[in-house]
Design an enzyme around this catalytic site. Structure first.
Site, short mmCIF file in Angstrom:
data_model
loop_
_atom_site.label_atom_id
_atom_site.label_comp_id
_atom_site.label_asym_id
_atom_site.label_seq_id
_atom_site.Cartn_x
_atom_site.Cartn_y
_atom_site.Cartn_z
CE LYS A 323 -4.27 1.55 2.16
NZ LYS A 323 -5.46 1.13 2.89
CD GLU A 408 -19.73 -2.41 7.72
OE1 GLU A 408 -19.89 -3.45 7.05
OE2 GLU A 408 -18.85 -1.57 7.47
NE ARG A 436 -22.86 -3.63 2.67
CZ ARG A 436 -21.64 -3.74 2.16
NH1 ARG A 436 -20.68 -4.27 2.85
NH2 ARG A 436 -21.41 -3.35 0.94
#
Ligand code: HTL
Ligand code: MG
Length: 668
Positions: A323, A408, A436
C-alpha cells in the site's frame, strides 16, 4: 470442478501482445519490484499516448513498467490536493495496468471493490484530463460509477460487493450466450466482509468463468484483521521461505512454468508449511488458487492474467502489493497516507493546517474515559479504528476493544451477544455503513431490548465521498424500530451526557453526530441529560404569533446562524428524535403560528416526519415546514454546498422564514 479442462491443456504458450523479448531477458532486466524512476531516455511520457485501454495495447510489454511509474507520478500529483485515496491507488497501479493490457474493456467487465484504488483505471480509461476534478462538485467520483464511464462496470464505495456483482455478471453472460471476460479486483480488507465470503461460496459452487484478483497489502484502512488474513500471511511466509531457501527463483518466476506444476508446487509447499489438516480456504471453496505473486511485477502479472482469463471456472490470483507503493512515506505509514490531507507533491510535506477537534475525537475521548469508570463498556468497530476516533481507546482498553473487519453485521450481532451477557457494548459505526446491518439492529438487538449503544459517526451529508457514503437515512430507518432511542448532541458536552445516560438506561440507543469538528470539553465533564428532553434556546416573540424553529444536530448549527439577527423567532435544540419531547412540542404547537424543522437527514421519515406524526397523534394542527436532505441521492461536493443545494442551510432557513411572514433583513 469436474467440467474443467486440465489446466495444462489450456496454458498454450500464446505470445503476449507486443512482447518483443523473451521473458527471461525481461526478468533479468527488471528484477523485483519496479522502480519509480522513469528509465533514462524516456522523454516522451507514454501516458500522453493513452486515452483508452485500446491504446494500451499498442505498447510493447517492456514499456509497461515505465507506464506504471508515470501513472504513479500522476496519481501522487493529483492526490496532493488532499482528501483522495492515495496509498490504495498507488498499490493497485501495476495490477490495473496488467489487467487493462490483457482485458478488452468495456466489452470485458473489470470490477473494483470499494473503488477507492481505481485511480489508474480512471486515468487509463479517458479520464486523465478530469482527474483534477476528483471528488469535487460536478467532477469525477472518488469511486467507480456506472453512470460516469462505460469502463466502470459497477457503482461502488462500500466494500465487499465486487464478487457478488461479478457472479451476477458472469451468470448473465452465460445466460445470454455472450463470451466476454469478467474480472474483479478485491482487497484483503474488502475480503473480510461477509458478502464477499458468501459470494465466494456461490462462485465456488456454480463455477462461472471469472478471474478474481485478490490485492493483498496486509492493510484495510488500519492493519487488516481476521483468520483469512492470518492464513494469507502464512502464504507470504511460505513465499519468503522459498526465496530464502534459495529455491533458485522468486516464487513469481514459478509462474512461467506450466500452471499445473505451479499448482502442485503451491499445494505441496502449503502442506509443508501448515498443519496437514489445514487447507487453502479458496481451494476448499472450489476456486482455482494461484499465488501469491508479486503485485508490482506488471509484466509477470500481465503474462499470467492473460492465461488465467482463458481458463474455465473461477480463478483467484493472489497478488501481494505494498500500500503506497513507490512513495517512501506512504509505504512506511500507509494508515496516514490512506486518505492524506493536502501535501506538497515534491517534498511530501503536509500543508500547515489548523489544529481541529473532530466529533470522532470527542467520541473517542469520552468513551476512553467512560470505560475507565465502567468495566462493562466494550467498543466494537467494523474496520474504522482511525475514522471513529478509537486509536487511543484501542490502546487504553485492548481487552475491551474488537475490530471485526469490514463486517458491520458481525459488529452489531456480536454487540448483541455481549449485551445479553451483561456488558454495555458500543458499536462505533458510520451512518452509511450501518445500513449494512439493519436487520441485525432489528432482529438481534431491538426485539429483546438488548443494551447496545450505537455511536453513529458521519451522520448526515459527508461531502466529497458522495452518494455512497452520505449518512442521511439513519434517522429514518432507526426511528421505525420499536424501543429505539435516538439522540443528536449539539456538542461534545451533550455527547458525553447522552453516552452516560445511554449506559444508565440500557436498551438500544443511537447517538448520531456529523462529520466535522466540535469544541473540545475538559476531561471529567459528565453532565446529566435526561433522555427525551429538548432545550429551548430562544423563546421568540411571546404573543402567540411567532415562528419556532425545531432543529436537530447539524441542523441546529444552521438554525443558530440563520436566527442570529432574528430575535422574534423561537429556537429549540431538538436533541432527541426518539422519543420526542412531547410536552415541549405540544406547548409550541399550541402557541406558534408555524414550525420549521431542520435536520441533516432525508426528509423522508426523519425528524420532521417524527414531528408531523406526533402532531397528528396529538390532534394538533399547525403549519410545519420540513427542511432536510431531499428525496434524491446527493452527489459529491463540499458538505456546505450539498446542504445549500438541499435547501437546509442558514440561507435556506431564512428564505423559508421570510415566506412564513417573518421580517428577514435582506442580505447585502
Ligand atoms: N465499510 C464498508 C461496508 N465499506 C467501506 N468502504 C468502509 C467500511 C470503509 N473503507 C474504505 S476503504 C477501506 C474501508 C474499511 C479499506 C479497504 O481495504 P482493502 O483495500 O484491503 O479492501 P486497500 O485500502 O487497498 O488496502 C472506504 O470507505 C474508501
Ligand atoms: Mg488492503
Amino acid at each position: 470442478m469436474s467440467a474443467r479442462k486440465p489446466d495444462s491443456q489450456q496454458m498454450s504458450p500464446r505470445p503476449l501482445p507486443g512482447l518483443g523479448v523473451s521473458r527471461a531477458e525481461l526478468n533479468r532486466a527488471m528484477p523485483g519490484a519496479l522502480a519509480m524512476a522513469r528509465p533514462a531516455g524516456s522523454a516522451t511520457p507514454l501516458l500522453d499516448r493513452i486515452d483508452s485501454p485500446a491504446d494500451l495495447k499498442h505498447l510493447q510489454m517492456d514499456q509497461l513498467p515505465q507506464l506504471t511509474a508515470e501513472l504513479r507520478d500522476e496519481i501522487v500529483r493529483v492526490c496532493s490536493v488532499g482528501g483522495l485515496h492515495l496509498a490504495s491507488s498507488l498499490g493497485a497501479t501495476d495490477l490495473i495496468v496488467a489487467l487493462h493490457y490483457v482485458l478488452n474493456s468495456p466489452r470485458d467487465k473489470l470490477l473494483f471493490d470499494v473503488g477507492h484504488q481505481a485511480y489508474a483505471h480512471k486515468i487509463l480509461t479517458g479520464r486523465r484530463h478530469l482527474m483534477h476534478t476528483l471528488k469535487k462538485e460536478g467532477g469525477l467520483s472518488g469511486f467507480t460509477r456506472v453512470s460516469e464511464s462505460p469502463h466502470d462496470a459497477i457503482t461502488v464505495g462500500h466494500a465487499s460487493t465486487s464478487l457478488a456483482n461479478a457472479l451476477g455478471m458472469a451468470m448473465a453472460r452465460d445466460a445470454l450466450g455472450q463470451d466476454h471476460k469478467v474480472a474483479a479486483v478485491i482487497g484483503d480488507g474488502a475480503l473480510t466482509g461477509g458478502m464477499a465470503l458468501a459470494a465466494l461460496n456461490t462462485i465456488g459452487d456454480k463455477q462461472p468463468d471469472m478471474l478474481i484478483v485478490l490485492n493483498d497489502n496486509e492493510m484495510s484502512i488500519s492493519e487488516n484483521v481476521g483468520a483469512i488474513n492470518r492464513f494469507m500471511r502464512g502464504l507470504q511466509v511460505q513465499k519468503w521461505f522459498q526465496e530464502g531457501e534459495g529455491a533458485g527463483k522468486k516464487a513469481v518466476s514459478a509462474i512461467s512454468k506450466p500452471l499445473a506444476e505451479l499448482m502442485s508446487r503451491a499445494k505441496s509447499s502449503t502442506r509443508h508449511f501448515f498443519d496437514p489438516a489445514s487447507i487453502n480456504p479458496f481451494a476448499a471453496m472450489g476456486l482455482r488458487y494461484v499465488g501469491p505473486v508479486d503485485g508490482h511485477d506488471v509484466i509477470e502479472m500481465a503474462w499470467l492474467m492473460e492465461k488465467l482469463l482463458d481458463l474455465s471456472g473461477p480463478t483467484l490470483l493472489h497478488v501481494v502489493t505494498k500500500k503506497g507503493k513507490g512513495l517512501d512515506f506512504a509505504e512506511a505509514d500507509p494508515i496516514k497516507w490512506h486518505g492524506p490531507a493536502k501535501f506538497d507533491p515534491v517534498t511530501h510535506e503536509f500543508a500547515a493546517g489548523k489544529a481541529t477537534y473532530s466529533w470522532s475525537n470527542a467520541f473517542g475521548d469520552a468513551v476512553t474515559e467512560l470505560a475507565r469508570q465502567d468495566p462493562r463498556l466494550f467498543v466494537i468497530t467494523p474496520a474504522m479504528r482511525e475514522g471513529s476516533g478509537l486509536v487511543e481507546y484501542s490502546k487504553a482498553h485492548p481487552k475491551r476493544y474488537l475490530d471485526v473487519g469490514i463486517a458491520e453485521e458481525v459488529a452489531v450481532t456480536a454487540a448483541a451477544g455481549m449485551g445479553l451477557q451483561g456488558l454495555r457494548p458500543i458499536v462505533a459505526i458510520y451512518s452509511s455503513f450501518l445500513q449494512r446491518a439493519y436487520d441485525q439492529v432489528v432482529h438481534d438487538v431491538a426485539i429483546e431490548h438488548v443494551p447496545v449503544i450505537f455511536a453513529i459517526d458521519r451522520a448526515g451529508v459527508v461531502g466529497a465521498d458522495g452518494a455512497t457514503h452520505n449518512g442521511v437515512f439513519d434517522l429514518s430507518f432507526l426511528r421505525s424500530i420499536p424501543g429505539m432511542k435516538i439522540g443528536l448532541p449539539k456538542d461534545a458536552f451533550e455527547l458525553r451526557g447522552m453516552l452516560k445516560e445511554a449506559v444508565r438506561v440500557g436498551g438500544p440507543v443511537a447517538i448520531r453526530y456529523p462529520r466535522g469538528n466540535t469544541p473540545r470539553v475538559p476531561e471529567g465533564t459528565w453532565p446529566d441529560l435526561a433522555w427525551g428532553t429538548w432545550e429551548r434556546l430562544k423563546v421568540g416573540q411571546g404573543d402567540g404569533q411567532g415562528v419556532v424553529v425545531l432543529a436537530a444536530g447539524k441542523g441546529l448549527e444552521y438554525a443558530q446562524a440563520a436566527l442570529e439577527d432574528l430575535p422574534g423567532v423561537g429556537l429549540i435544540n431538538a436533541r432527541f428524535v426518539k422519543p420526542l419531547d412531547t410536552a415541549m412540542l405540544r406547548e409550541v404547537a399550541q402557541s406558534a403560528r408555524a414550525l420549521v424543522t431542520v435536520e441533516d437527514n432525508s426528509v423522508v421519515g426523519g425528524f420532521g416526519s417524527a414531528v408531523l406524526e406526533e402532531l397528528s397523534r396529538l390532534n394538533l394542527s399547525v403549519p410545519v415546514r420540513v427542511l432536510g436532505v431531499p428525496d434524491e441521492f446527493q452527489e459529491h461536493a463540499s458538505v456546505e454546498r450539498v446542504h445549500a443545494l438541499s435547501g437546509m442551510d442558514a440561507q435556506a432557513i431564512r428564505t423559508v422564514l421570510a415566506e412564513l411572514g417573518v421580517d428577514v433583513p435582506i442580505e447585502v
